[in-house]
Design a protein around this motif. Structure first.
Motif: not given
Ligand SMILES: Nc1ncnc2c1ncn2[C@@H]1O[C@H](COP(=O)(O)OP(=O)(O)OP(=O)(O)O)[C@@H](O)[C@H]1O
Ligand SMILES: [Mg+2]
Ligand SMILES: [Zn+2]
Length: 377
Positions: A251-255, A262-263, A266-268, A332-334
């Protein structure tokens, strides 16, 4: 940085698919005929804010050419990618946040043109959010003959503005951009980014973008092709956290990746899909090329431990995730909820526990078969 921010046009000539209105603005600047204020109407992501910044720069630029801003002088700094720097002559105001008269007055008061620029430009975003009193008060500033501010009102719902406001503005209608123009934009951005993108894929992405260049560019961001080497290290950290079933780190990385721009969400999602597909490829006797890539080799052990139906269920979670209808924080939350569901250990643990019990049962059964008396004892 996301592609839409990086490739925001910096000259009228770079704005795609709005030829008539853009050419009109450029000619008006060139002949110094910008007198009144403007009402930019049109769908989201079609170029309203972009064009407002170009117009503001063009009429204040110290070295304009045929109505185009030079892009190099200090007035043209608002055209650089990234945050809009503070400029004494230009300001973007969200009318959703300054919707009543007092708030609007406050927002318009505290800027000082100083001596550096020709003309102050205010972009009033979401102008339809202004209440009745705020709109009535705005009539005065719209006709301010002394300091001659240029107002650019942007809205997706022009019918919510008083006719008195509309009468004081020149209408500029931004439209949905045609698919072939969007495809052209995608191909040129892909070429500059070193992204492999064929014409059929470009057309496919353009058709999904619903006439919006912003959507088109974020789809390119999100497509598997859209991953450049610069994205890879972030991508690998996210995937490593997923592979380790480490919810916190993931979660830290995604946030961080989404917040830094950077992303896009949709890219994640694209990354996550790629990851689970890699695992599936391993299960099905991965091709040699899979084994030689270090990125994929590290997945091999993980793939062995995870049953195919679990992988399939993860892929279904990601496929069912509908990001198109959601924007910003909601998307982002979804995404985060789906990713957590993807790596939560529960169904995997249940599956492995059942497998272990089956193993134990099987060994008991074989012992019974081989040695009925010993097994029964
Ligand atoms: N006509 C266009 N030509 C090229 N790029 C565009 C165009 N319209 C939008 N873009 C891309 O989309 C991004 C967002 O555009 P912009 O902020 O101008 O949209 P907008 O119309 O103001 O949308 P909103 O109503 O959501 O504020 C830009 O940074 C740019 O990359
Ligand atoms: Mg805008
Ligand atoms: Zn300039």
């Amino acid at each position: 940085m996301n592609l839409a921010a990086k490739y925001r046009p910096r000259r009228f000539g770079e704005v795609v698919g709005q030829a008539t209105v853009i050419e009109g603005l450029r000619l008006a600047v060139a002949s110094t005929e910008i007198r009144q204020s403007y009402l930019f109407c049109g769908p989201t992501g079609s170029g309203k804010t972009t064009t407002a910044r170009i117009l503001a720069a063009a009429i204040n630029c110290t070295d304009p050419h045929q109505g185009e801003p030079c892009g190099r002088c200090d007035r043209c700094e608002i055209l650089q990618p990234g945050e809009v720097p503070w400029m004494s002559y230009y300001e973007e105001i969200s009318c959703a946040q300054a919707s009543n008269r007092e708030a609007l007055q406050e927002a318009l008061r505290h800027r000082d043109l100083g001596t550096i620029a020709n003309r102050r430009v205010y972009l009033l975003d979401e102008a339809h959010a202004l209440d009745y009193n705020a709109q009535s008060w705005l009539l005065g500033p719209l006709e301010d003959r002394d300091s001659k501010p240029l107002f650019i009102l942007c809205t997706t719902e022009p019918e919510k503005l008083q006719s008195a406001v509309r009468d004081r503005c020149i209408d500029v209608a931004f439209g949905a951009v045609a698919d072939q123009d969007l495809a052209g934009l995608l191909l040129s951005v892909a070429a500059k980014e070193g992204i492999q993108l064929g014409v059929p894929d470009a057309v496919g992405l353009a058709q999904q973008a619903g006439g919006s260049p912003r959507n088109a560019l974020s789809l390119l961001d999100g497509s598997a092709h859209g991953l450049t080497t610069e994205h890879r290290s972030t991508a690998e950290r996210i995937v490593a956290a997923m592979a380790a079933h480490n919810v916190g780190t993931m979660l830290v990385e995604v946030r961080e990746a989404v917040a830094s721009g950077e992303f896009r969400a949709a890219a994640v999602r694209g990354l996550a899909v790629e990851y689970w597909l890699d695992l599936l490829a391993h299960k099905r006797g991965a091709a040699d090329s899979y084994r030689t890539s270090p990125r994929l080799r590290q997945h091999f052990e993980v793939a062995r431990a995870i049953p195919e139906e679990v992988i399939a269920s993860r892929l279904k979670v990601l496929a069912d995730l509908d990001l198109a209808g959601q924007a910003g924080l909601r998307a982002e939350l979804a995404l985060e909820a789906a990713l957590v569901q993807c790596i939560s250990a529960t169904d995997l643990d249940r599956h492995l526990a059942v497998m272990r019990r089956l193993d134990r049962l099987q060994s008991v059964v074989s012992r019974l078969v081989e040695n009925p008396e010993g097994g029964a004892a």
